[in-house]
Write an enzyme that holds these catalytic residues in place. Structure first.
Site, PDB file in Angstrom:
ATOM      1  N   HIS B 200      72.088  14.293  54.196  1.00  0.00           N
ATOM      2  CA  HIS B 200      73.122  14.066  53.186  1.00  0.00           C
ATOM      3  C   HIS B 200      73.418  12.579  53.196  1.00  0.00           C
ATOM      4  CE1 HIS B 200      76.709  15.150  50.797  1.00  0.00           C
ATOM      5  NE2 HIS B 200      77.323  14.208  51.475  1.00  0.00           N
ATOM      6  N   ASP B 325      73.799  24.274  46.233  1.00  0.00           N
ATOM      7  CA  ASP B 325      74.869  23.678  47.043  1.00  0.00           C
ATOM      8  C   ASP B 325      76.046  24.652  47.157  1.00  0.00           C
ATOM      9  OD1 ASP B 325      76.037  21.839  48.700  1.00  0.00           O
ATOM     10  OD2 ASP B 325      76.894  20.640  47.088  1.00  0.00           O
TER      11      ASP B 325
END
Lengths: 316, 444
Positions: B200, B325
């Site tokens: 990330h 997500d």
């Protein structure tokens, strides 16, 4: 008329590293060490080569086997041996080191044996003193007497070093033993491998003429000698490996991994060992282990080095 | 609506099945990028045959036949980023509810986020997840494991042992590794094990805002996060990939700046891939409107120009993967002032119809959309599924891309209802989901 039995002489004043030694220089030291083994095995172990000489063991880093074997070697050659254990100061090491060197030099020693945590510190000291200097380990740079004793151990067990495949395994990044061994064994014609996780391999190591393996099984495949290194956790500022458990699983030498080496492969370790981390006790204490013989060869090699340097001492 | 209780793992272990044939279908082949009329014959959990030759006239006598009536049949979706609650956040989601939502949304493989409580940083936790998935899961659940111990960004996790336990990839979930030395060592170490790193990329110091930085944030009086927060970390990461040779996947890219970095890395031949979320492809910062917290995401929804760039990046292949997500948040953490609300939206059940919006608007071809949700994740994760070809696992979905419906949060299967698409009109409901040839979801 030249005496036909005259042996070639070791041509250097100091022993600062394997770097700079020719294969012949190395052979001279190994042959001298071979003779020294016999002396050490006699009841009367003393010789007079260094009688009246002063040897200072200057250890800025703690050591058991190296310091005691230099002490024994010096005493067996008749020298007066002084051990100095100097605590390292974290500030201005350079200055302190030079000051120490100048002070010691004024005491007129003949040989100083130095260990220091910083690479290059021994070379620096050698420039500031008039006597012979032996590197007993400088940072992650060199530890020439360890490489010599390893070579002697291998030569005695395998007959020769030329053509052997030697796998040096584990924490190569922090190891001066590995660097000296790579130089020495390559110089004598061995095929040297560096085996370990990428995080413990020095960048560019392949340019030192070694074959790099990041997998233990492949790295040991066909090896004549498996040389394990100590995982130097005290030198690690943050983890280079996840855990001792994982390290042992993938890079610790146990019977199963040793199976990948040649059936007559022998196991070495410079000590001190982390049992259950880089080496399993069954291997360390097993019949293929040369670890105890390495310690005996340590004294012989240090006698040989001191003898070789004695030839260059003034009035010697 | 029928819910089969069969688990995919049980299905693969049984030997003699009744063959199943999906006939009269529009086959979407993400590998070839084609759409063609035909069928799929499934035997023992695998695709036995696929194509125009699979017709009712030419099947084993005892085969069960499903007439797809011209609907699309594609590989089941593979979602590389979903938070599934277990262990530790069972009030938000469980493997049972997440995989039910997944099956209803056509997702047949989930890569679960490792930043759980406790995190997936020990082999025993990987084992726990695999067993829980076997016992309670309706679709395939692949555990990803932590890159750093405790997902704390300080020490390398036991990547080798976690991989042996069954971790499919390595990630610190929604956390970005701040220390470049740590990430460098992690990359070096992971490379030795040929482990996939999913990172990330978001600078935690710069990303202190609660939405995208810019005019809209300023008008709303909310602190913004600049797109540079993503680009700076991504740029650093790519330099470290170049240094270490690691296999690297950027979990979520959301800006044109990031796409430029990824495009260059790919052009230079680095082993770099990236994903974006279905939210960032189909929504923009203006959808936040009147402080709708269900649209508070990390990284934040960006402006429309960035969204368009992402769609172009998807079409051109710079973006490899679309993820849901999926991030279930309960009412207590979302019914708060915008800045105080948790980040995240659910997405497993709506990612296909949301993605089909891009197809209906003509922005990308259907086969490209499907490839980013099937073949590409399969290739990156080195999975055999995600393909419409003989020998591949029979993870398949049937859907009518044109069938309209309205998203009713009450009918979603996730334990939390924080969908950014509540009450949205969509097209393309999933009618049938097969995992290893077993029906795990059937609509109607």
């Amino acid at each position: 008329m030249v005496y036909s039995s005259r042996k070639p002489q070791f041509p250097h004043r100091h022993l600062l590293g394997i770097e700079g030694l020719s294969p012949l220089d190395i052979e001279i030291l190994l042959d001298l060490a071979e003779e020294a083994i016999q002396v050490s095995r006699q009841v009367e172990k003393k010789r007079a080569t260094l009688r009246g000489r002063t040897l200072i063991n200057l250890f800025f880093e703690a050591s058991t086997r190296t310091q005691s074997s230099f002490e024994l070697a010096g005493k067996r050659l008749g020298a007066d041996v002084m051990n100095m254990s100097v605590a390292t100061s974290s500030v201005k090491k350079g200055e302190t080191l030079i000051d120490t060197a100048v002070t010691l030099n004024a005491m007129r020693p003949d040989i100083i044996v130095v260990r220091h945590a910083q690479a290059g510190a021994v070379h620096l000291l050698a420039k500031k003193v008039d006597c012979a200097v032996v590197n007993a380990g400088d940072g992650a740079h060199e530890h020439p007497t360890q490489a010599l004793l390893d070579a002697l151990t291998i030569r005695r067990n395998k007959g020769t070093i030329k053509g052997l495949t030697v796998a040096i395994c584990g924490d190569i990044l922090h190891s001066r033993v590995a660097r000296s061994n790579i130089l020495l064994l390559s110089a004598l014609g061995a095929r040297v491998r560096a085996v370990g996780p990428s995080t413990l391999l020095p960048p560019g190591i392949e340019r030192m003429g070694v074959e790099v393996f990041r997998d233990m099984h492949r790295g040991l495949d066909g090896a004549d000698i498996v040389m394990m290194l100590r995982l130097q956790r005290e030198r690690m500022k943050s983890a280079f490996i996840p855990s001792a458990k994982e390290y042992f699983r993938f890079f610790g030498l146990d019977e199963a991994k040793l199976e990948h080496a040649k059936p007559d492969a022998l196991v070495m370790h410079p000590g001190p060992m982390n049992r259950g981390v880089e080496i399993d006790s069954s291997v360390a204490d097993g019949e293929r282990s040369l670890i105890r013989e390495q310690v005996e060869m340590g004294v012989a090699v240090r006698i040989a080095v001191l003898e070789a340097l004695a030839q260059h001492l003034p009035n010697g | 609506m029928k819910h089969s209780s069969a688990s995919p793992h049980a299905a693969t272990s049984s030997i003699a099945h009744q063959p199943l044939a999906l006939v009269n279908a529009r086959l979407i082949d993400p590998a070839k990028g084609t759409e063609s009329a035909g069928g799929v014959l499934i035997v023992d959990g695998l695709i036995r045959d696929v194509g125009s030759a699979v017709t009712p006239a030419d099947l084993p006598a005892h085969a069960r036949i499903i007439d797809c009536e011209g609907d699309c049949v594609a590989p089941g979706l593979i979602d590389m980023r979903a938070f599934i609650g277990e262990p530790g956040a069972e009030h938000r989601e469980t493997i049972a509810t997440a995989t039910m939502a997944a099956a209803a949304g056509g997702v047949t493989t989930i890569l679960a986020r490792p930043d759980t409580s406790p995190p997936v940083d020990e082999p025993a936790v990987v084992d726990f997840l695999l067993r829980r998935a076997r016992d309670t899961g309706r679709v395939r659940v692949l555990p990803s494991a932590a890159l750093t111990a405790g997902v704390n960004g300080a020490e390398i996790a036991e990547i080798g042992l976690l991989q042996l336990a069954g971790a499919a990839a390595f990630s610190d979930g929604a956390r970005s590794i701040r220390n470049a030395r740590v990430l460098r060592r992690v990359m070096q170490y992971a490379r030795d094990f040929d482990a996939l790193i999913i990172h990330h990329a978001e600078d935690p110091d710069l990303a202190e805002g609660v939405m995208n930085e810019g005019e809209f944030a300023s008008r709303l009086g909310l602190a913004g996060t600049p797109r540079e927060a993503e680009a700076i970390v991504l740029d650093r990461d790519i330099r470290l990939v170049r240094l270490t040779g690691a296999r690297y996947h950027a979990a979520l890219v959301t800006t044109e700046l990031s796409l430029e970095i990824i495009a260059k890395a790919k052009a230079d031949g680095l082993d770099v891939t990236c994903g974006t979320s279905i939210n960032h492809l189909t929504l923009n910062e203006n959808d936040i409107g009147d402080y709708r917290t269900f649209l508070k995401l990390a990284p934040p929804l960006r402006g429309e120009n960035e969204r368009r760039a992402l769609v172009e990046g998807l079409a051109s292949g710079i973006i490899d993967v679309i993820v849901s997500d999926h991030n279930p948040q309960d009412v207590e953490t979302k019914r708060l002032p915008f800045a105080e609300a948790e980040d995240g939206a659910i997405g497993l059940e709506t990612m296909l119809p949301a993605g089909l919006r891009l197809v209906h608007s003509g922005e990308i071809p259907l086969s490209r959309l499907i490839a980013a949700m099937t073949l590409r994740p399969a290739e990156i994760l080195r999975l055999p599924q995600g393909r419409l070809k003989a020998g591949a696992p029979a993870d398949l979905i049937r859907f009518d891309p044109n069938e309209p419906f309205v998203v009713d949060p009450a009918k979603l299967h996730s334990r939390c209802k924080n969908t950014p698409f509540d009450e949205a009109r969509m097209e393309g409901r999933v009618k049938l989901t097969l995992v290893a040839g077993e029906v795990t979801y059937e609509d109607g």
